[in-house]
Enzyme design. Structure first.
Site, short mmCIF file in Angstrom:
data_model
loop_
_atom_site.label_atom_id
_atom_site.label_comp_id
_atom_site.label_asym_id
_atom_site.label_seq_id
_atom_site.Cartn_x
_atom_site.Cartn_y
_atom_site.Cartn_z
N GLU A 128 -1.12 101.96 35.27
CA GLU A 128 -0.25 101.44 34.21
C GLU A 128 -1.02 100.47 33.31
OE1 GLU A 128 2.22 102.79 33.42
OE2 GLU A 128 4.09 101.73 33.71
N THR A 181 3.07 100.68 23.59
CA THR A 181 3.58 99.63 24.49
C THR A 181 2.88 98.31 24.17
OG1 THR A 181 4.04 101.24 26.19
CG2 THR A 181 3.81 98.98 26.93
N1 HSE Z 1 8.69 96.63 30.91
C1 HSE Z 1 7.74 97.25 30.05
C2 HSE Z 1 8.03 96.80 28.61
C3 HSE Z 1 7.84 98.73 30.17
O1 HSE Z 1 9.20 96.77 28.24
O2 HSE Z 1 7.08 96.47 27.90
C4 HSE Z 1 6.85 99.48 29.35
O3 HSE Z 1 7.10 100.86 29.47
#
Ligand code: HSE
Length: 309
Positions: A128, A181
């Site tokens: 990740e 992201t």
């Molecule tokens: N919790 C993370 C975010 C998940 O919201 O940035 C990313 O897929």
């Protein structure tokens, strides 16, 4: 040589108010890897799917997962991975986590299941991190363990499986717009005002209470995110209007899936979830935005071995 075929499911992170601490898995959708280990040292990855993936093993999320597993085990091995089924990257349903979780679970199966769920999630988080530049487990933990998982703490990892209501359906749409992201994390303020923090932890408590008591309407009203969504929704055309339409059509809740650009809505009946899916499609079609969409049950199943030799 030992060989396994392993599956890990798609997942949706955050579940509204649970930024970086809650995620859940989806039925039917996921990644499948065939993995083998033999004497030697190294990793070979081949992609037998139509999904374009990096040829350089150093850029594939599977590589750091396998290395972390071998580091924890203090072992060397030649690991061969065939990717047989792959969620499209960037679809907002945990594509990198599904590969990472499948790789961690597959390694564990090949070595006789020596590692705990927490250790497997730690391995998967390395994948990740390569994908998004952040150590968060809210896709990786559910992809390994299945169902709805709460990350109570990161140091050390403290993972809690929450009850999954039997009648929980999810409509997800991935509008074909690019939101990384990394970008969606960088835009967030580093400090949360106290009044927002109070609303957010009230909602997280309400969500957990609703899941344990089976109070679906409490789950729905607790899935409000005042920490990340207000900053991220600008990336999703017509977000507020879409949410209003979906809530008006019977959605329990509607939120950004992980860091977006996908959004999801939950319903307590498949028919309602299908209707929500149609509203989502109309919303993006009318704006000339291409998309892919799914309507699936929220699952209680995590990574699993499909076949072994
Ligand atoms: N919790 C993370 C975010 C998940 O919201 O940035 C990313 O897929």
């Amino acid at each position: 040589m030992k060989k396994v075929k392993v599956f890990a499911p798609a997942s949706i992170a955050n579940m509204g108010c649970g930024f970086d601490i809650i995620g859940f898995t989806l039925d039917e959708v996921g990644d499948v890897l065939e993995m083998s280990v033999e004497d030697g040292d190294g990793i070979e990855i081949t992609n037998d799917t139509p999904v374009p993936l990096p040829i350089d093993v150093e850029k594939n999320v599977i590589t750091p997962v396998v290395r972390k597993f071998l580091d924890i085990m203090d072992r060397k091995a030649l690991v061969k991975v065939h990717i047989l089924q792959k969620i499209y990257p960037g679809s907002g349903i945990g594509s990198s986590s599904a590969s990472s979780a499948a790789a961690a679970y597959g390694m564990n199966a090949l070595f006789g299941y020596p590692l705990s769920d927490e250790e497997l999630v730690e391995c998967a988080m390395d994948g990740e991190n390569l994908a998004s530049g952040g150590y968060h487990a809210d896709n990786a933990a559910p992809a390994v363990m299945g169902g709805i998982v709460l990350i109570r703490g990161y140091e050390p990892l403290d993972l809690i499986k929450l009850p999954v209501p039997g009648n929980f359906y999810c409509a997800v749409i991935h509008p074909k717009i690019v939101v990384s992201t990394k970008q969606a994390r960088e835009i967030l303020p580093k400090e949360v005002p106290l009044h927002d923090a109070i609303r957010q932890w009230g909602n997280v408590g309400g969500l957990v209470a609703g899941l344990y008591s089976g109070d679906i309407s409490l789950v729905g009203r607790a899935m409000k995110d005042v920490v990340a969504e207000p900053y991220r929704k600008q990336f999703i055309p017509g977000f507020d209007e879409l949410r209003e339409k979906l809530l008006g059509a019977g959605a329990l809740a509607m939120n950004i899936a992980g860091s977006g650009p996908s959004v999801f809505a939950l319903a307590d009946r498949f028919g309602v979830a299908s209707r929500l899916g149609k509203i989502m499609k109309d919303h993006f079609s009318s704006r000339g935005i291409d998309f892919e969409s799914f309507v699936v049950k929220v699952s209680n199943n995590g990574a699993k071995v499909l076949e072994e030799d």
